[in-house]
Design an enzyme around this catalytic site. Structure first.
Site, PDB file in Angstrom:
ATOM      1  N   ARG A  45       0.880  -1.182   0.000  1.00  0.00           N
ATOM      2  CA  ARG A  45       0.000   0.000   0.000  1.00  0.00           C
ATOM      3  C   ARG A  45       0.912   1.224   0.000  1.00  0.00           C
ATOM      4  O   ARG A  45       2.126   1.099   0.107  1.00  0.00           O
ATOM      5  CB  ARG A  45      -1.008  -0.003   1.150  1.00  0.00           C
ATOM      6  CG  ARG A  45      -0.670  -0.628   2.436  1.00  0.00           C
ATOM      7  CD  ARG A  45       0.459   0.027   3.189  1.00  0.00           C
ATOM      8  NE  ARG A  45       0.265   1.463   3.320  1.00  0.00           N
ATOM      9  CZ  ARG A  45       1.220   2.317   3.588  1.00  0.00           C
ATOM     10  NH1 ARG A  45       2.474   1.924   3.749  1.00  0.00           N
ATOM     11  NH2 ARG A  45       0.963   3.603   3.701  1.00  0.00           N
ATOM     12  N   GLY A  46       0.278   2.407  -0.104  1.00  0.00           N
ATOM     13  CA  GLY A  46       1.070   3.634  -0.249  1.00  0.00           C
ATOM     14  C   GLY A  46       1.135   3.969  -1.732  1.00  0.00           C
ATOM     15  O   GLY A  46       1.412   3.077  -2.561  1.00  0.00           O
ATOM     16  N   ALA A  47       0.850   5.226  -2.082  1.00  0.00           N
ATOM     17  CA  ALA A  47       0.655   5.595  -3.491  1.00  0.00           C
ATOM     18  C   ALA A  47       1.824   5.212  -4.418  1.00  0.00           C
ATOM     19  O   ALA A  47       1.616   4.503  -5.415  1.00  0.00           O
ATOM     20  CB  ALA A  47       0.332   7.087  -3.579  1.00  0.00           C
ATOM     21  N   ARG A  84      -7.340  -0.128  -6.866  1.00  0.00           N
ATOM     22  CA  ARG A  84      -7.625   0.946  -5.899  1.00  0.00           C
ATOM     23  C   ARG A  84      -7.792   2.255  -6.678  1.00  0.00           C
ATOM     24  O   ARG A  84      -6.994   2.544  -7.569  1.00  0.00           O
ATOM     25  CB  ARG A  84      -6.493   1.069  -4.854  1.00  0.00           C
ATOM     26  CG  ARG A  84      -6.359  -0.199  -3.992  1.00  0.00           C
ATOM     27  CD  ARG A  84      -5.463   0.024  -2.793  1.00  0.00           C
ATOM     28  NE  ARG A  84      -6.084   0.878  -1.795  1.00  0.00           N
ATOM     29  CZ  ARG A  84      -5.411   1.397  -0.768  1.00  0.00           C
ATOM     30  NH1 ARG A  84      -4.118   1.170  -0.617  1.00  0.00           N
ATOM     31  NH2 ARG A  84      -6.037   2.148   0.121  1.00  0.00           N
ATOM     32  N   GLN A 191      -1.739   2.278   9.860  1.00  0.00           N
ATOM     33  CA  GLN A 191      -0.456   2.421   9.154  1.00  0.00           C
ATOM     34  C   GLN A 191       0.558   3.192   9.990  1.00  0.00           C
ATOM     35  O   GLN A 191       1.765   2.954   9.908  1.00  0.00           O
ATOM     36  CB  GLN A 191      -0.648   3.149   7.819  1.00  0.00           C
ATOM     37  CG  GLN A 191      -1.400   2.373   6.751  1.00  0.00           C
ATOM     38  CD  GLN A 191      -2.873   2.664   6.759  1.00  0.00           C
ATOM     39  OE1 GLN A 191      -3.450   2.989   7.790  1.00  0.00           O
ATOM     40  NE2 GLN A 191      -3.518   2.536   5.614  1.00  0.00           N
ATOM     41  N   ASP A 232      -1.899  11.051  -1.937  1.00  0.00           N
ATOM     42  CA  ASP A 232      -2.285  10.050  -2.932  1.00  0.00           C
ATOM     43  C   ASP A 232      -2.627  10.685  -4.271  1.00  0.00           C
ATOM     44  O   ASP A 232      -2.514  10.047  -5.317  1.00  0.00           O
ATOM     45  CB  ASP A 232      -3.472   9.227  -2.419  1.00  0.00           C
ATOM     46  CG  ASP A 232      -2.992   8.286  -1.336  1.00  0.00           C
ATOM     47  OD1 ASP A 232      -2.864   8.726  -0.180  1.00  0.00           O
ATOM     48  OD2 ASP A 232      -2.679   7.128  -1.659  1.00  0.00           O
ATOM     49  N   ASN A 242      -5.340  12.434   0.803  1.00  0.00           N
ATOM     50  CA  ASN A 242      -4.419  11.580   1.576  1.00  0.00           C
ATOM     51  C   ASN A 242      -5.261  10.770   2.562  1.00  0.00           C
ATOM     52  O   ASN A 242      -6.487  10.922   2.632  1.00  0.00           O
ATOM     53  CB  ASN A 242      -3.366  12.440   2.292  1.00  0.00           C
ATOM     54  CG  ASN A 242      -2.234  11.602   2.864  1.00  0.00           C
ATOM     55  OD1 ASN A 242      -1.681  10.743   2.172  1.00  0.00           O
ATOM     56  ND2 ASN A 242      -1.879  11.808   4.115  1.00  0.00           N
ATOM     57  N   LYS A 243      -4.608   9.938   3.312  1.00  0.00           N
ATOM     58  CA  LYS A 243      -5.291   9.035   4.252  1.00  0.00           C
ATOM     59  C   LYS A 243      -6.343   9.749   5.090  1.00  0.00           C
ATOM     60  O   LYS A 243      -6.120  10.862   5.554  1.00  0.00           O
ATOM     61  CB  LYS A 243      -4.223   8.393   5.151  1.00  0.00           C
ATOM     62  CG  LYS A 243      -4.693   7.436   6.204  1.00  0.00           C
ATOM     63  CD  LYS A 243      -5.597   6.349   5.676  1.00  0.00           C
ATOM     64  CE  LYS A 243      -4.981   5.578   4.543  1.00  0.00           C
ATOM     65  NZ  LYS A 243      -5.996   4.790   3.790  1.00  0.00           N
TER      66      LYS A 243
HETATM   67  O1  MRU Z   1      -4.427   3.196   2.170  1.00  0.00           O
HETATM   68  P1  MRU Z   1      -2.956   3.424   2.039  1.00  0.00           P
HETATM   69  O2  MRU Z   1      -2.154   2.849   3.166  1.00  0.00           O
HETATM   70  O3  MRU Z   1      -2.443   3.015   0.682  1.00  0.00           O
HETATM   71  O4  MRU Z   1      -2.816   4.997   2.141  1.00  0.00           O
HETATM   72  C1  MRU Z   1      -1.535   5.571   2.077  1.00  0.00           C
HETATM   73  C2  MRU Z   1      -1.503   7.036   2.284  1.00  0.00           C
HETATM   74  O5  MRU Z   1      -2.512   7.676   2.446  1.00  0.00           O
HETATM   75  C3  MRU Z   1      -0.165   7.700   2.189  1.00  0.00           C
HETATM   76  O6  MRU Z   1      -0.098   8.811   3.025  1.00  0.00           O
HETATM   77  C4  MRU Z   1       0.072   8.147   0.736  1.00  0.00           C
HETATM   78  O7  MRU Z   1      -0.122   7.070  -0.137  1.00  0.00           O
HETATM   79  C5  MRU Z   1       1.408   8.714   0.527  1.00  0.00           C
HETATM   80  S1  MRU Z   1       2.625   7.444   0.554  1.00  0.00           S
HETATM   81  C6  MRU Z   1       4.122   8.079   0.140  1.00  0.00           C
END
Ligand code: MRU
Length: 341
Positions: A45-47, A84, A191, A232, A242-243
């Protein structure tokens, strides 16, 4: 530092982020459907990391074809694009793989396989390089003695390595600045608690884990003097997704006069969207909220909604840190100048 994702011996290998920090388990993926499911189920996970996984999944899917087949290639891309919806990096990586494929009219099937694998590896290599550049720019905003709050995990695990928001903290720390980090636990997927603290403690950075609802208290008390988060998707007017919970942090930061910084590479920007209201927000399984360690924490017939991201309007953002430099308001003008083509 353990790699988040790797291409090895014709397979994709990922650390299972759902099991951290308790277990460090790696899975091997041999086909694109498995990679798509790994993205959906948050093994990765993470963009930026899911962008890399998408590219490697496409290279893997194509490698497994019996012959060159554009329709089959596009079917793989389509499946990966359905995993996603919010992070731009995923769609950016798919587009880049499609463009590379379309440029290969004169290559043999074997050559195309090799070139697509190389492209995916190049996306990963560039991501790490961008994070280091972003870190160096961002570190100029962090002073010796700063206490920095972050939300979610925008670290090595969320990228090819080093991280975006955590890359800024790493770069400040490696340059000799003494910093303290407050990590929001980031309900419901945790996370922050599971991944951000795992990375920062390993690095030797002083880290305090707080629950999400404590952020305002610590800001008001003067414990926190900078905020750095990842993103994201960043749109043309500077709004960011973002999250979930990032928006609340940003509003609290403004109320308490604390600078709120966003760190992200160019692959996160989506200049085709004018405002953050146009960003698709992923809705995830209600069980992520209902259950902790497999056990219900509420009656099982309660109604639940579980949006995974929120949008922070540009007016709350003090600056956006990119690998090309730091972008300040007015964002509509300055994003175009630095990122726009
Ligand atoms: O649902 P996730 O864990 O994929 O969400 C991740 C985030 O919101 C991060 O802050 C974002 O992707 C930036 S990662 C460098």
């Amino acid at each position: 530092m353990l790699p988040t994702i790797e291409w090895k011996d014709g397979k994709v290998i990922m650390i299972d982020q759902r099991l951290l920090p308790g277990e460090e388990i790696y899975h091997n993926f041999e086909n694109y459907e498995q990679v798509a499911e790994a993205i959906e189920t948050m093994i990765i996970r993470g963009a930026p990391a899911i962008g890399i996984a998408a590219a490697m999944g496409i290279a893997l899917g194509y490698k497994n074809l019996r012959k060159d087949d554009k329709k089959a290639f596009l079917k793989i891309c389509d499946r990966i694009s359905k995993t996603r919806p919010t992070a731009k990096n995923l769609f950016w990586a798919i587009d880049r793989m499609k463009k590379r494929y379309n440029s290969l009219n004169n290559s043999s099937f074997e050559e195309k396989k090799d070139i697509l694998i190389k492209e995916a590896l190049e996306i990963e290599r560039e991501d790490i390089e961008m994070n280091k550049k972003m870190g160096d720019f961002g570190a100029t905003l962090i002073e010796d003695g700063d206490s920095v709050l972050t939300h979610c995990n925008a670290g090595a695990l969320a990228t090819g390595g080093y991280g975006t928001a955590l890359g800024v903290m790493r770069a400040a720390f490696f340059s000799g600045k003494k910093i303290r980090v407050y990590a929001d636990e980031t309900r419901p997927f945790l996370q922050g608690a599971r991944l951000t603290t795992w990375e920062l403690v390993k690095e030797g950075i002083e880290t305090y884990l707080i629950s999400d609802n404590m952020a305002g208290f610590f800001m008001k008390k003067g414990y926190i003097n900078k905020i750095v988060v990842g993103a994201d998707r960043i749109v043309a007017n500077g709004d960011i997704a973002n999250k979930i919970g990032t928006y609340s942090v940003a509003v609290l930061a403004k109320e308490n006069n604390i600078p709120f910084f966003v760190a992200a590479p160019y692959s996160t920007f989506d200049l085709s969207l004018k405002t953050g209201e146009q960003i698709p927000i992923e809705e995830r399984d209600p069980n992520e909220i209902l259950k902790i360690n497999g056990k219900n924490i509420a009656p099982d017939n309660v109604k639940i909604i579980n949006p995974a991201f929120d949008v922070t309007p540009a007016k709350y953002i003090s600056a956006i840190i990119t690998e090309k430099g730091i972008i300040y308001p007015p964002y509509s003008e300055n994003i175009k100048k630095i990122i726009g083509k």
